[in-house]
Design a protein around this motif. Structure first.
Motif, PDB file in Angstrom:
ATOM      1  N   ASP A   1       9.027  31.799  34.523  1.00 46.91           N
ATOM      2  CA  ASP A   1       8.144  32.234  33.432  1.00 46.91           C
ATOM      3  C   ASP A   1       8.977  32.931  32.364  1.00 46.91           C
ATOM      4  O   ASP A   1       9.716  33.882  32.661  1.00 46.91           O
ATOM      5  CB  ASP A   1       7.083  33.200  33.959  1.00 46.91           C
ATOM      6  N   ARG A   2       8.867  32.424  31.128  1.00 43.18           N
ATOM      7  CA  ARG A   2       9.612  33.035  30.023  1.00 43.18           C
ATOM      8  C   ARG A   2       8.716  33.117  28.790  1.00 43.18           C
ATOM      9  O   ARG A   2       7.826  32.285  28.590  1.00 43.18           O
ATOM     10  CB  ARG A   2      10.871  32.226  29.709  1.00 43.18           C
ATOM     11  N   ASP A   3       8.968  34.125  27.970  1.00 45.16           N
ATOM     12  CA  ASP A   3       8.157  34.355  26.781  1.00 45.16           C
ATOM     13  C   ASP A   3       8.542  33.392  25.660  1.00 45.16           C
ATOM     14  O   ASP A   3       9.629  32.813  25.652  1.00 45.16           O
ATOM     15  CB  ASP A   3       8.317  35.806  26.303  1.00 45.16           C
ATOM     16  N   GLY A   4       7.651  33.275  24.683  1.00 47.64           N
ATOM     17  CA  GLY A   4       7.958  32.519  23.471  1.00 47.64           C
ATOM     18  C   GLY A   4       7.545  31.054  23.563  1.00 47.64           C
ATOM     19  O   GLY A   4       7.282  30.510  24.642  1.00 47.64           O
ATOM     20  N   PHE A   5       7.536  30.415  22.390  1.00 49.07           N
ATOM     21  CA  PHE A   5       7.121  29.015  22.308  1.00 49.07           C
ATOM     22  C   PHE A   5       8.068  28.104  23.083  1.00 49.07           C
ATOM     23  O   PHE A   5       7.627  27.172  23.768  1.00 49.07           O
ATOM     24  CB  PHE A   5       7.060  28.579  20.844  1.00 49.07           C
ATOM     25  N   ALA A   6       9.379  28.368  23.003  1.00 45.45           N
ATOM     26  CA  ALA A   6      10.351  27.525  23.704  1.00 45.45           C
ATOM     27  C   ALA A   6      10.149  27.599  25.211  1.00 45.45           C
ATOM     28  O   ALA A   6      10.240  26.580  25.909  1.00 45.45           O
ATOM     29  CB  ALA A   6      11.774  27.936  23.331  1.00 45.45           C
ATOM     30  N   GLY A   7       9.879  28.800  25.737  1.00 42.80           N
ATOM     31  CA  GLY A   7       9.623  28.944  27.162  1.00 42.80           C
ATOM     32  C   GLY A   7       8.377  28.195  27.587  1.00 42.80           C
ATOM     33  O   GLY A   7       8.344  27.563  28.652  1.00 42.80           O
ATOM     34  N   THR A   8       7.341  28.241  26.764  1.00 44.81           N
ATOM     35  CA  THR A   8       6.114  27.497  27.042  1.00 44.81           C
ATOM     36  C   THR A   8       6.371  25.990  26.998  1.00 44.81           C
ATOM     37  O   THR A   8       5.904  25.236  27.857  1.00 44.81           O
ATOM     38  CB  THR A   8       5.028  27.864  26.016  1.00 44.81           C
ATOM     39  N   LEU A   9       7.125  25.552  26.000  1.00 44.40           N
ATOM     40  CA  LEU A   9       7.434  24.124  25.847  1.00 44.40           C
ATOM     41  C   LEU A   9       8.213  23.602  27.045  1.00 44.40           C
ATOM     42  O   LEU A   9       7.914  22.521  27.573  1.00 44.40           O
ATOM     43  CB  LEU A   9       8.233  23.925  24.559  1.00 44.40           C
ATOM     44  N   GLU A  10       9.213  24.356  27.497  1.00 47.51           N
ATOM     45  CA  GLU A  10       9.991  23.947  28.656  1.00 47.51           C
ATOM     46  C   GLU A  10       9.125  23.831  29.899  1.00 47.51           C
ATOM     47  O   GLU A  10       9.214  22.863  30.660  1.00 47.51           O
ATOM     48  CB  GLU A  10      11.135  24.936  28.902  1.00 47.51           C
ATOM     49  N   LYS A  11       8.286  24.826  30.122  1.00 44.46           N
ATOM     50  CA  LYS A  11       7.448  24.822  31.322  1.00 44.46           C
ATOM     51  C   LYS A  11       6.477  23.645  31.293  1.00 44.46           C
ATOM     52  O   LYS A  11       6.235  23.003  32.317  1.00 44.46           O
ATOM     53  CB  LYS A  11       6.689  26.147  31.456  1.00 44.46           C
ATOM     54  N   ILE A  12       5.932  23.340  30.122  1.00 45.79           N
ATOM     55  CA  ILE A  12       5.002  22.212  30.019  1.00 45.79           C
ATOM     56  C   ILE A  12       5.722  20.895  30.251  1.00 45.79           C
ATOM     57  O   ILE A  12       5.221  20.013  30.968  1.00 45.79           O
ATOM     58  CB  ILE A  12       4.306  22.233  28.643  1.00 45.79           C
ATOM     59  N   TYR A  13       6.909  20.725  29.692  1.00 48.25           N
ATOM     60  CA  TYR A  13       7.635  19.474  29.910  1.00 48.25           C
ATOM     61  C   TYR A  13       7.964  19.273  31.381  1.00 48.25           C
ATOM     62  O   TYR A  13       7.679  18.216  31.957  1.00 48.25           O
ATOM     63  CB  TYR A  13       8.929  19.449  29.082  1.00 48.25           C
ATOM     64  N   PHE A  14       8.572  20.283  32.008  1.00 49.30           N
ATOM     65  CA  PHE A  14       8.989  20.118  33.394  1.00 49.30           C
ATOM     66  C   PHE A  14       7.799  20.087  34.355  1.00 49.30           C
ATOM     67  O   PHE A  14       7.889  19.496  35.430  1.00 49.30           O
ATOM     68  CB  PHE A  14       9.958  21.239  33.793  1.00 49.30           C
ATOM     69  N   GLY A  15       6.693  20.694  33.961  1.00 49.65           N
ATOM     70  CA  GLY A  15       5.525  20.709  34.825  1.00 49.65           C
ATOM     71  C   GLY A  15       4.578  19.550  34.611  1.00 49.65           C
ATOM     72  O   GLY A  15       3.623  19.384  35.384  1.00 49.65           O
ATOM     73  N   THR A  16       4.827  18.722  33.589  1.00 54.39           N
ATOM     74  CA  THR A  16       3.943  17.577  33.335  1.00 54.39           C
ATOM     75  C   THR A  16       4.750  16.275  33.280  1.00 54.39           C
ATOM     76  O   THR A  16       4.795  15.550  34.271  1.00 54.39           O
ATOM     77  CB  THR A  16       3.158  17.786  32.029  1.00 54.39           C
ATOM     78  N   ALA A  17       5.384  15.982  32.162  1.00 56.48           N
ATOM     79  CA  ALA A  17       6.089  14.707  31.998  1.00 56.48           C
ATOM     80  C   ALA A  17       7.168  14.505  33.061  1.00 56.48           C
ATOM     81  O   ALA A  17       7.278  13.434  33.669  1.00 56.48           O
ATOM     82  CB  ALA A  17       6.701  14.632  30.600  1.00 56.48           C
ATOM     83  N   GLN A  18       7.966  15.550  33.308  1.00 56.04           N
ATOM     84  CA  GLN A  18       9.058  15.432  34.275  1.00 56.04           C
ATOM     85  C   GLN A  18       8.530  15.382  35.701  1.00 56.04           C
ATOM     86  O   GLN A  18       8.920  14.530  36.493  1.00 56.04           O
ATOM     87  CB  GLN A  18      10.034  16.603  34.112  1.00 56.04           C
ATOM     88  N   SER A  19       7.633  16.299  36.047  1.00 57.81           N
ATOM     89  CA  SER A  19       7.152  16.353  37.425  1.00 57.81           C
ATOM     90  C   SER A  19       6.298  15.135  37.774  1.00 57.81           C
ATOM     91  O   SER A  19       6.263  14.700  38.930  1.00 57.81           O
ATOM     92  CB  SER A  19       6.349  17.636  37.656  1.00 57.81           C
ATOM     93  N   ARG A  20       5.595  14.575  36.790  1.00 51.59           N
ATOM     94  CA  ARG A  20       4.792  13.382  37.041  1.00 51.59           C
ATOM     95  C   ARG A  20       5.665  12.243  37.551  1.00 51.59           C
ATOM     96  O   ARG A  20       5.366  11.616  38.574  1.00 51.59           O
ATOM     97  CB  ARG A  20       4.073  12.981  35.750  1.00 51.59           C
ATOM     98  N   ILE A  21       6.754  11.963  36.856  1.00 53.47           N
ATOM     99  CA  ILE A  21       7.652  10.887  37.272  1.00 53.47           C
ATOM    100  C   ILE A  21       8.400  11.268  38.544  1.00 53.47           C
ATOM    101  O   ILE A  21       8.606  10.446  39.447  1.00 53.47           O
ATOM    102  CB  ILE A  21       8.647  10.565  36.135  1.00 53.47           C
ATOM    103  N   TYR A  22       8.801  12.528  38.642  1.00 50.01           N
ATOM    104  CA  TYR A  22       9.600  12.991  39.781  1.00 50.01           C
ATOM    105  C   TYR A  22       8.811  12.877  41.083  1.00 50.01           C
ATOM    106  O   TYR A  22       9.310  12.381  42.094  1.00 50.01           O
ATOM    107  CB  TYR A  22      10.008  14.444  39.540  1.00 50.01           C
TER     108      TYR A  22
END
Length: 397
Positions: free
Chosen positions: A176-197
Motif C-alpha cells: 500500500d502506497r500513497d499517491g496516484f502512482a501507488g494507486t495505478l501500480e496496485k490496480i495494474y498488478f491487481g487486475t490486468a497482471q493478476s488476471r493473466i497470471y
C-alpha cells in the motif's frame, strides 16, 4: 461480393470468440484467485526438519524504502536460511546499509558479495553469479531489492515446493502506497497482471516473473546454473522454460509479492511496463496480435462491432455494458488479491482504472515502434527469441 461477406463474418466471429475467451479468463482468475491466494500457513510439527534456503539479494543503489524492505528478510520466522547480498560496485552506498542490518541482527546468517562477474549481458545475472556459486542450500530464493516479506512468506513458498516441483514464485503485487502512482501500480498488478497470471498458472502455462522466485538449484545446475541465462534480459522466463521442458512443475504460492520500491511515479512505472512489453514481443512474437486484444477498450470495440454484424445489437450500448462489467470484475479481482480493505476510495479507483485501461494500448504500440530497451544506464537490443545484445549509446555532437 460473397467472398467479402464471408471475410466480414469471419472477422466478426473471431472478435466475438476472442471476447468470450477473455471473459472466461476473467472468471477463471476471480474464482482461482479466491481459492489459491492468501491461504493460512500451517506450521510444521517439531519432528519435521525444515529445508535450508539461500536467499540471493541483488542490490544497486539506495532508495527510501530499501532499509525497511531488507529488514523484513532478517525478521522472518523460517528457522533455516541464509541471505547473500550482491553488489557489483564496492562504492555502492547500499553496502553500509547492509552492514548495519548485519550488525543489528547478528544471529541471521548473512553475507556480502562485492564485484560482478561477466557471464553475459544481463547485469542482474552478472551481479548474482558469485553469490549463486557460494550458496549453502539446495533451495535458492532470488528476490529483488524492492520486495517486502511477511514473517511467514518463506514458509508459504516452501510449502508448495513438492517433490516434482522445481520453481515456486510469488504473483507480482504491491504494498500500500500513497499517491496516484501507488494507486495505478496496485490496480495494474491487481487486475490486468493478476488476471493473466492466475489464469496462466491455472492451466499450467509459463507465467513466471523473477522478482521473487524459489528455485531447486540442482535442477538449474543441470543446464549450467545461473550463468547459462546471462544472454537473456528476461532470464526469469527462460529459466522457467528450461525447468518446464525437463518435466518439472512450477507453482505460485498463496502470498503475492509485495513490491515496495522507494521510487513511485507514473513515468517510471510506464517505462517499466513498456520495457516488459518489448521483452514479451521479442520472446513471443504472437503477442503482437494477442496482447492488444486482451485490453478492455480494444476487445470491447471489436466485440461491439462483431455483435452488430452477427446479431444486429446496438454497438454503443454493448460497448458501455462491456466496460461496466469489466470494471466490476476488476474491482472484485483486486479485492481478492488485496485480501483486505483497499488503500483508496472508489473514485480514485475509477480514475486510475480508466487511465490504465486507456494508456495500455498506447504503451504497447510505443514498445513495438521503439524496440531498444533502456535498463538503468545501459541500452540493449533484442533478437527474436529473446537473446540480448548491449549496444553503445549514440554520441550526439
Amino acid at each position: 461480393m460473397v467472398p467479402m461477406l464471408y471475410t466480414l463474418y469471419g472477422f466478426a466471429i473471431f472478435f466475438f470468440i476472442y471476447w468470450c475467451a477473455m471473459w472466461l479468463i476473467h472468471l477463471v482468475a476471480i474464482f482461482y484467485g479466491k481459492y489459491r491466494l492468501h491461504q493460512k500457513v500451517v506450521q510444521l510439527d517439531s519432528e519435521t526438519p525444515y529445508a535450508g534456503v539461500s536467499i540471493i539479494k541483488p542490490l544497486m543503489g539506495v532508495d527510501p524504502n530499501l532499509f525497511s524492505n531488507l529488514e523484513t528478510f532478517f525478521t522472518m520466522t523460517y528457522p533455516k536460511y541464509e541471505i547473500l547480498f550482491c553488489l557489483e560496485d564496492d562504492t555502492d552506498p547500499a553496502i553500509m546499509l547492509v552492514r548495519s542490518l548485519m550488525e543489528k541482527y547478528p544471529k541471521v546468517d548473512a553475507k556480502l558479495y562485492l564485484g560482478a562477474g561477466s557471464v553475459g549481458v544481463n547485469p542482474k545475472i552478472n551481479n548474482m553469479n558469485k553469490a549463486y556459486d557460494a550458496v549453502s542450500y539446495e533451495f535458492v530464493l532470488i528476490s529483488d531489492s524492492g520486495i517486502r516479506m511477511k514473517e511467514d512468506t518463506l514458509q508459504d513458498m516452501m510449502r508448495y515446493m513438492s517433490e516434482n516441483t522445481a520453481l515456486v514464485h510469488q504473483m507480482p503485487f504491491t504494498s500500500d502506497r500513497d499517491g496516484f502512482a501507488g494507486t495505478l501500480e496496485k490496480i495494474y498488478f491487481g487486475t490486468a497482471q493478476s488476471r493473466i497470471y492466475l489464469a496462466a498458472d491455472f492451466i499450467n502455462i509459463n507465467c513466471h516473473t523473477g522478482m521473487s522466485a524459489l528455485i531447486r538449484k540442482s535442477v538449474l545446475d543441470e543446464d549450467g546454473g545461473l550463468k547459462t541465462f546471462g544472454c537473456y534480459l528476461a532470464e526469469d522466463f527462460f529459466m522457467a522454460k528450461a525447468l518446464k521442458d525437463k518435466g518439472w512443475k512450477m507453482r505460485i504460492c498463496s502470498q503475492p509479492a509485495l513490491q515496495n520500491s522507494g521510487i513511485c511515479d507514473v513515468n517510471s512505472f510506464q517505462a517499466r511496463l513498456t520495457r516488459w512489453a518489448k521483452l514479451r514481443v521479442a520472446m513471443l512474437p504472437l503477442i503482437v496480435i494477442m496482447e492488444p486484444l486482451s485490453e478492455c477498450m480494444v476487445i470491447g470495440l471489436g466485440a461491439a462491432w462483431a455483435v452488430n454484424v452477427l446479431f444486429k445489437w446496438d454497438v454503443l450500448g454493448f460497448y458501455l455494458i462491456h466496460i461496466l462489467m469489466w470494471f466490476i470484475c476488476d474491482w472484485i479481482l483486486l479485492s481478492i488479491v488485496q485480501n483486505g480493505s483497499l488503500p483508496f476510495n472508489k473514485f480514485d479507483f475509477v480514475v486510475a482504472w480508466l487511465f490504465r485501461e486507456c494508456s495500455g494500448p498506447y504503451l504497447f504500440l510505443h514498445a513495438i515502434f521503439d524496440p531498444e530497451i533502456k535498463w538503468r544506464s545501459r541500452i540493449y537490443k533484442l533478437a527474436w527469441g529473446g537473446v540480448a545484445q548491449e549496444i553503445k549509446p549514440r554520441i550526439k555532437f
